[in-house]
Scaffold this motif. Structure first.
Motif, PDB file in Angstrom:
ATOM      1  N   TYR A 115       1.209  -0.679  -0.114  1.00 48.48           N
ATOM      2  CA  TYR A 115      -0.016  -0.155  -0.003  1.00 48.48           C
ATOM      3  C   TYR A 115       1.111   1.179  -0.285  1.00 48.48           C
ATOM      4  N   VAL A 116       1.089   2.001  -1.060  1.00 43.18           N
ATOM      5  CA  VAL A 116       1.404   3.703  -1.168  1.00 43.18           C
ATOM      6  C   VAL A 116       0.014   4.597  -0.553  1.00 43.18           C
ATOM      7  N   PHE A 117       0.875   5.418   0.280  1.00 39.37           N
ATOM      8  CA  PHE A 117       0.146   6.542   0.982  1.00 39.37           C
ATOM      9  C   PHE A 117       0.912   7.741  -0.271  1.00 39.37           C
ATOM     10  N   ASP A 118       0.816   8.605  -0.043  1.00 39.00           N
ATOM     11  CA  ASP A 118       1.162  10.136  -0.412  1.00 39.00           C
ATOM     12  C   ASP A 118       1.573  10.951   1.072  1.00 39.00           C
ATOM     13  N   LYS A 119       2.234  11.706   1.084  1.00 36.26           N
ATOM     14  CA  LYS A 119       2.426  12.642   2.291  1.00 36.26           C
ATOM     15  C   LYS A 119       1.598  12.887   3.337  1.00 36.26           C
ATOM     16  N   GLU A 120      -0.343  13.170   2.330  1.00 39.23           N
ATOM     17  CA  GLU A 120      -0.803  13.490   2.934  1.00 39.23           C
ATOM     18  C   GLU A 120      -1.586  12.249   4.067  1.00 39.23           C
ATOM     19  N   GLY A 121      -0.959  11.522   3.855  1.00 43.62           N
ATOM     20  CA  GLY A 121      -1.755   9.839   4.165  1.00 43.62           C
ATOM     21  C   GLY A 121      -3.203   9.447   3.400  1.00 43.62           C
ATOM     22  N   VAL A 122      -2.832   9.601   2.252  1.00 43.15           N
ATOM     23  CA  VAL A 122      -4.494   9.514   0.941  1.00 43.15           C
ATOM     24  C   VAL A 122      -3.444   8.216   0.232  1.00 43.15           C
ATOM     25  N   LEU A 123      -4.363   7.064  -0.019  1.00 44.49           N
ATOM     26  CA  LEU A 123      -3.598   5.523  -0.642  1.00 44.49           C
ATOM     27  C   LEU A 123      -3.648   6.443  -1.831  1.00 44.49           C
ATOM     28  N   ARG A 124      -2.639   5.699  -2.561  1.00 46.08           N
ATOM     29  CA  ARG A 124      -2.627   6.069  -3.342  1.00 46.08           C
ATOM     30  C   ARG A 124      -2.520   5.291  -5.034  1.00 46.08           C
TER      31      ARG A 124
END
Length: 151
Positions: A115-124
């Protein structure tokens, strides 16, 4: 877990190995890769050198967290988890999910899973299975590039 969903809280671990982290500590500065694995998963062990290379290559740019997800009673042995983690050079924080709390929060059914999350913690990005590190690398680089452009 759907794309663009927020990162779940990292609560409910039966144990943390190599240090504990919270969602708050992971969000804000850099993207996060959370990978699920199990000591009984052959594909997980095969993929681990690539995950470790990834962790080392992106050191300072990417948070990397391991989640040990048991698939059977045999996978609940904490000493065995520690032994396999050491054998496979898993030095990043490991969330031991013996009660499947984080697994349920992620709605995850697979090991290995990424699971890759951006720096805002949103799943990308999400992917499962032992192959596909090129795709994972592309997705992580895309999130890192976006972050650099927005700064």
């Amino acid at each position: 877990m759907k794309l663009r969903a927020p990162m779940p809280e990292l609560t409910g671990a039966t144990e943390w190995l190599n240090g504990q982290v919270t969602k708050e500590e992971l969000i804000g500065e850099k993207p996060t890769l959370i990978h699920f694995w199990s000591i009984s998963c052959h594909l997980c062990k095969e993929a681990m050198p690539q995950v470790n290379q990834f962790r080392d290559e992106y050191n300072g740019k990417l948070n990397v967290i391991a989640v040990h997800m048991p698939r059977s009673e045999d996978d609940l042995d904490l000493e065995e988890i520690k032994k396999v983690a050491a054998e496979h050079d898993i030095i990043q924080p490991i969330y031991v999910d013996s009660e499947h709390k984080l697994n349920d929060a992620f709605e995850n059914q697979y090991v290995p899973a990424y699971y890759v999350f951006d720096k805002e913690g949103v799943l990308r990005h999400f992917q499962a299975g032992g192959s596909g590190m090129k795709m994972l690398t592309k997705r992580v680089n895309r999130v890192l590039d976006e972050m650099e452009k927005s700064e």
